[in-house]
Design an enzyme around this catalytic site. Structure first.
Site, PDB file in Angstrom:
ATOM      1  CG  ASP A 265      21.898 -22.766 138.185  1.00 27.72           C
ATOM      2  OD1 ASP A 265      21.924 -22.344 139.351  1.00 27.72           O
ATOM      3  OD2 ASP A 265      21.076 -23.611 137.778  1.00 27.72           O
TER       4      ASP A 265
ATOM      5  NE  ARG B 260      15.268 -18.967 127.051  1.00 31.45           N
ATOM      6  CZ  ARG B 260      15.625 -17.969 127.859  1.00 31.45           C
ATOM      7  NH1 ARG B 260      16.352 -16.961 127.424  1.00 31.45           N
ATOM      8  NH2 ARG B 260      15.268 -17.987 129.128  1.00 31.45           N
TER       9      ARG B 260
ATOM     10  CG  ASP C 165      13.549 -21.170 128.334  1.00 38.59           C
ATOM     11  OD1 ASP C 165      12.780 -20.799 127.434  1.00 38.59           O
ATOM     12  OD2 ASP C 165      13.614 -20.613 129.435  1.00 38.59           O
TER      13      ASP C 165
ATOM     14  CB  SER D 167      13.756 -19.872 138.991  1.00 41.09           C
ATOM     15  OG  SER D 167      13.186 -19.981 137.723  1.00 41.09           O
TER      16      SER D 167
END
Lengths: 412, 412, 412, 412
Positions: free
Chosen positions: C17, C96, C125, C181
């Site tokens: 990605d 994060r 996120d 994922s």
């Protein structure tokens, strides 16, 4: 007289009750040290000292703790916007730990094993006094005559006290007692008991001492500018005459004067005591009421929304802790430190108009506020993209749409 | 004119902004249904209807929802003692879901795919409108011109609107606009924007519409007896003239009249919008302010202390939900049902004196209260054993003593 | 290629990605700086660097922030007993802000106007990344390709990405992708999407990476002694082999090893995203789970009951703030400072047994605890007067009796 | 023997302590009615009846309240996810009001003025018992021998009781007492006191009665499907053998069996008693632990995020109320009704795997859930516009940017 039992430090008010207690304690065999806290009440301390000594007190301690009361107890309450059950500004509750702290200090210094007080057995004050004493001096022993059958069965009413007083040479009040009881300090006066126990009865005119009747107060306001730093007032200026007051005690006394003149700070409430009963209290808190409004305003102006919300939830707990007598507790220490931490940037000036029992906020300014005039302006776009709000609203509506979907399905 | 895009139900106020929006929407190719909610604002609805039709509205709906507003929205707020950030009684916030609910109902009934409003892109009202619409009609599409660049870039100020109005035959206001904006309903008026955006500026005299200036209001109070049942006022009696009002709307209007006459309900605050900016608002909420004080009092009188505390925490959430636009949300439904549940026994009469901007509670009575005059009495022992308090206090001090022990050990 | 638009710092993972995004950003006319955070994920950073440069990154920054992640983010979460919706230990949420903080620092240092990331448009996120960026560098512009129609309409599925990759020389994964994922860091792995989107589907065996299947894990426990100071682990000793670990990172890695070996830390939950949708996530948080249990225990042992309760309410807010992406916010700063303040005396050793997915607390000790063995003993009276409890209970019953009285009256 | 004092209903367990109390009460001049609650403990009730009568009980009441305990007390706790101080599932706390309620009912029916129990003077149980009694029968008088100096000074240890027993023909236990005390009911067993008072001591192997040691429990899980309606389990199916259980009591017993077989539900904690001291308790709560995990899961799946948050705050209060003995209080009634109200849509099936002390949630399904698989899907856009998230994030960042602006200004 019974044999020597030790020394007791008695919180002495100078009034009939604690005078009788003083003599009664001696009668029981205690040495009595009389302790008076000058916490701003209207009292002739010199006379009271003489009286205590005349009644047989071994020593008399009179301490002026007005400044400590303001800075150490009232200021944290101002920072917290402390209010119990939405209405009561905690004037008595804040004074108790201040008074009791000194009492146990005297007990420690003088080697007294006991402390005593004249609070009743149904109220909050006994708890506030005693929790402070136990917290700061766990080994202390407490004599609470109004909870002791040998005392309260002997003194079943005021006439028993009067008779005892006469018998033991205790000066008796010459003016008739008000048909209610009152408690005064720098911050407020509380009125309760007697005819006020019927919650339907209106407060008689003439009850209030610290504040003028609003129907008789001036019809032109005083306008004050109150400056805060770290959430605490540091200056009060009267914009009418330009006079200015700085130090904590002086500033607080001045606010009391102005608020009193305009009849500010009266409430009549039914509240819930820690002990579990409802009671009716009438309070006047002149300066405290002005400061409550002014601090709310400067805080709202300078504090982030979410911090404010969290701080508010802490302040709710703080108010309850103080009301219930837990000033000297781990939780109140913790909450006070959190609240103090929240006040770092609470700085600026609030203008208020004081008139006829009301405090009106007129405007405010701050060196560093979170208010952004350009951002909020209706006329200027500023650093703001209106279409962002569409996304904001639609995302916020996701949950509501899902709920609608579910409800529709269920109804089918 | 562009091609036909469908039908839009526009929340029409009769003023310059929404008149321009009406014409502009038609210009964009929409059929426009004008919808006016009579929510108690001062407005000539007949004139407004004519105006909307003249501007090309396909249909005009004018609905009197004053009673629904009082019973369905204001009463739950009274039960909750709803107040946002300690000061704002939510007058605008409560009106929005009431208005928007009818707007989507019309959209459904008329088969319109769109709704539109004239709220700005920085405010709370857009959110309150739109969340209501999405919650009740998830498929609805919303046209918010003040968030659309093609609209707000074209109409950069009032003069652009005036010019557009002249060009399209929209009647323009002949009196100069106040240098602030205002929003009115039965419960309150809000003033913001313009010269009020500087938070230091005082509100100009002459700004207030619903309430008399306290310096000019009567110096003799009106004394009201307000009766509540299930936390909702069911009767108001003026003890001066004996007049009495019962039905929800009539009673509320009467309280507005008395409170307005005495200048009750003015506040000037800086608040935190949901969108994240601080804004300055000036509000007057006459009847709402009296009811806030009266309900607080009867609730404190009749509700258990611990229930009250929990209910208070729910009311904090309720106030925030309402302010943020979430009236029609699962959480607000839930909280409303809990609060309503808490009000079963909130019943009785409160007497208040209304004078010079203030509401004084004078006394209260209830058929079934938790107040026990004998239990709390200073003069009667009642069903109470004072020595129990000693145990209560000592047990409560256990934690404090342990903490003291720990602190002492650490300091060693 | 379009004209030069400026420089963007891309949070680069090395995967398909963000590799496509890197190339796509260049295609759009941006200079791209690739930024990789070593936050404990299983990754060949040398290879990733080569790959980024080969794809046209102007510069590549790879930073080892594992120690900072543990001390600056995981430790405050341990102190808070942070847990979202009763179950999720916030492994991704905590990483994060740590990652994004460095990203904006690079942007500042390199004079880049943009940052970009590969997070989806439906998740948490994106919010955590971007709120951090905006909070620390308000002028930053953010490119979120998965929210841009020109990107997400072009890449509608994995096959579009694969095709694009082949066309632009981006190495494509040779092993088939898992039908879900995953996101990994030092603290945890999350699994979601794909076949896991059906909340009824069980997690396939073989999904978990960090922890052993409990049916295959050893049937004899490891027993650890974990020592805390100020609420933070400072030493872990395995009582079986006597091995000991001290430094924050090393200690945390060791706990991961032991917990992983015993299958500790797996959960399968449905949670509420900030964006308003429910999602299903499977997580494994090995070391975090042990520390959660051990810290809870030492805290309960050393912290006053009421402080604990208040701290718990703050921790609930903290967990929500972290989950929603508000680590760098005034409210989270405030709450962190309060929580840290609460941990001063949270010190001592906890013994836990780790076995078959479970963590059992076996015992604890502390140099200064509020536990008083003599006071609580069933066999020793200690400094405790049992009859005090009678008063305590009777006073507590006052409210209940009044309520009973009221209820009886109402029923009459 | 002293003269006749009236009748006392004694909560009789059949053990040494309450047998001695029975005889002692008679010795003091009371008529004694023995009352035994079958609340699921392991006891020979027939033998106990005989024993009580032999010791001189005027009457013996033995009541099977297992179903009532499950439906009236455990189910509300399951709905609440009730847990005290993050760990304790309240097994004892929930049983007490159930037992005491019947005790005062018998007292009313039999015209007894007194109730009595064998709970110690330092614990929570005395409070739970007595608050229930006072709340439901305010005029009741309570005899708590372990708080009466004439009793506890006479019986200073087990040997005093043994001697008294021998002297009065009370059968004495033939097996040596465990060096700890335990309390059992359907929901759990608690172990405390004795060697467990040292919080560092590990629980001896062999202590646990209801659950198997996980090292010896099966290494293959049982997989259960638990179906909920209105937040309450209505069916449990074992997917291994297909067996199914429906009625409340039967289903709960089956969960106890499965959980016990797999060693589920053991904890070792230090908790804070209402009385203010920390105590160490070891508990096993097999079925309750499975239900806690399963209910958390189905609730998260079917309840709106914000409702959940509010309900969670209510459940915290509920847990504390129950722990402290306030089941029969206005606040607990209020909170229970709110929580019950929140459970209307909590309906569906959860699959859990039970193995080696752990409960793993594997998946869940519901007829009407707020989970929207399409909305949340990573692969399908659904009814979701990703660009809305940009606006959502930017609006959320407004406050953070303003705070950054302020902080930067202050630092200058």
């Amino acid at each position: 007289m019974s044999q020597q039992k030790g020394t007791v430090v008695l919180a002495y008010s100078g009034g009939l009750d604690t005078s009788c207690i003083l003599v009664w304690l001696k009668e029981q065999g205690y040495d009595v040290i009389a302790y008076m806290a000058n916490i701003g009440q209207d009292e002739d301390f010199g006379e009271a000292r003489k009286k205590a000594l005349a009644l047989g007190a071994k020593k008399v301690f009179i301490e002026d703790m007005r400044k400590e009361f303001v800075e150490g107890f009232i200021w944290p309450a101002v920072q917290a916007n402390a209010i119990y059950e939405d209405r009561y500004l905690l004037g008595t509750s804040l004074a108790r730990p201040c008074i009791a702290r000194h009492q146990v200090e005297i007990a420690k210094k003088e080697g007294a094993e006991y402390v005593s007080h004249g609070a009743t057995g149904k109220g909050n004050d006994q708890i506030r006094f005693e929790l402070t004493c136990y917290a700061l001096h766990p080994k202390i022993k407490i004599i609470a005559p109004w909870r002791m059958p040998e005392f309260y069965n002997r003194f079943r009413g005021r006439s028993d006290l009067m008779e005892y007083a006469k018998k033991h040479g205790i000066p008796v009040p010459t003016t008739p007692k008000n048909p209610w009881s009152m408690d005064e300090n720098l911050m407020h006066i509380s009125y309760e008991g007697g005819i006020l126990e019927n919650p339907k009865n209106h407060a008689p005119s003439g009850l209030y001492v610290k504040t003028k009747d609003p129907t008789e107060s001036p019809n032109t306001p005083d306008v004050l500018e109150i400056e805060f730093k770290k959430g605490v007032p540091i200056q009060v200026t009267n914009l009418k005459d330009g006079s200015s007051h700085h130090s904590s005690l002086e500033l607080f006394l001045y606010l009391n004067e102005i608020a009193g003149k305009h009849g500010v700070g009266r409430i009549d409430i039914v509240e819930n005591r820690y002990i579990g009963m409802k009671s009716r209290g009438i309070y006047e808190t002149p300066a405290g009421t002005i400061l409550y409004h002014a601090h709310l305003d400067i805080e709202a102006f300078t504090m982030d929304r979410e911090v404010r919300k969290i701080k508010h939830s802490l302040a709710l707990r703080f108010s309850e802790q103080v009301y219930n007598g837990f000033w000297y507790s781990p939780e109140c220490e913790f909450v006070r430190s959190c609240i103090e931490n929240s006040q770092k940037m609470v700085q600026g000036k609030v203008r208020v108009s004081v008139l006829k029992g009301q405090v009106y906020v007129l405007g405010r300014e701050a060196p560093h506020s979170l208010y952004n005039e350009e951002l909020v302006s209706m006329d200027v776009q500023g650093d703001y993209e209106p279409s962002d709000a569409s996304g904001f609203i639609r995302i916020n509506s996701l949950r509501l749409k899902e709920y609608h979907r579910l409800q529709s399905k269920v109804k089918e």
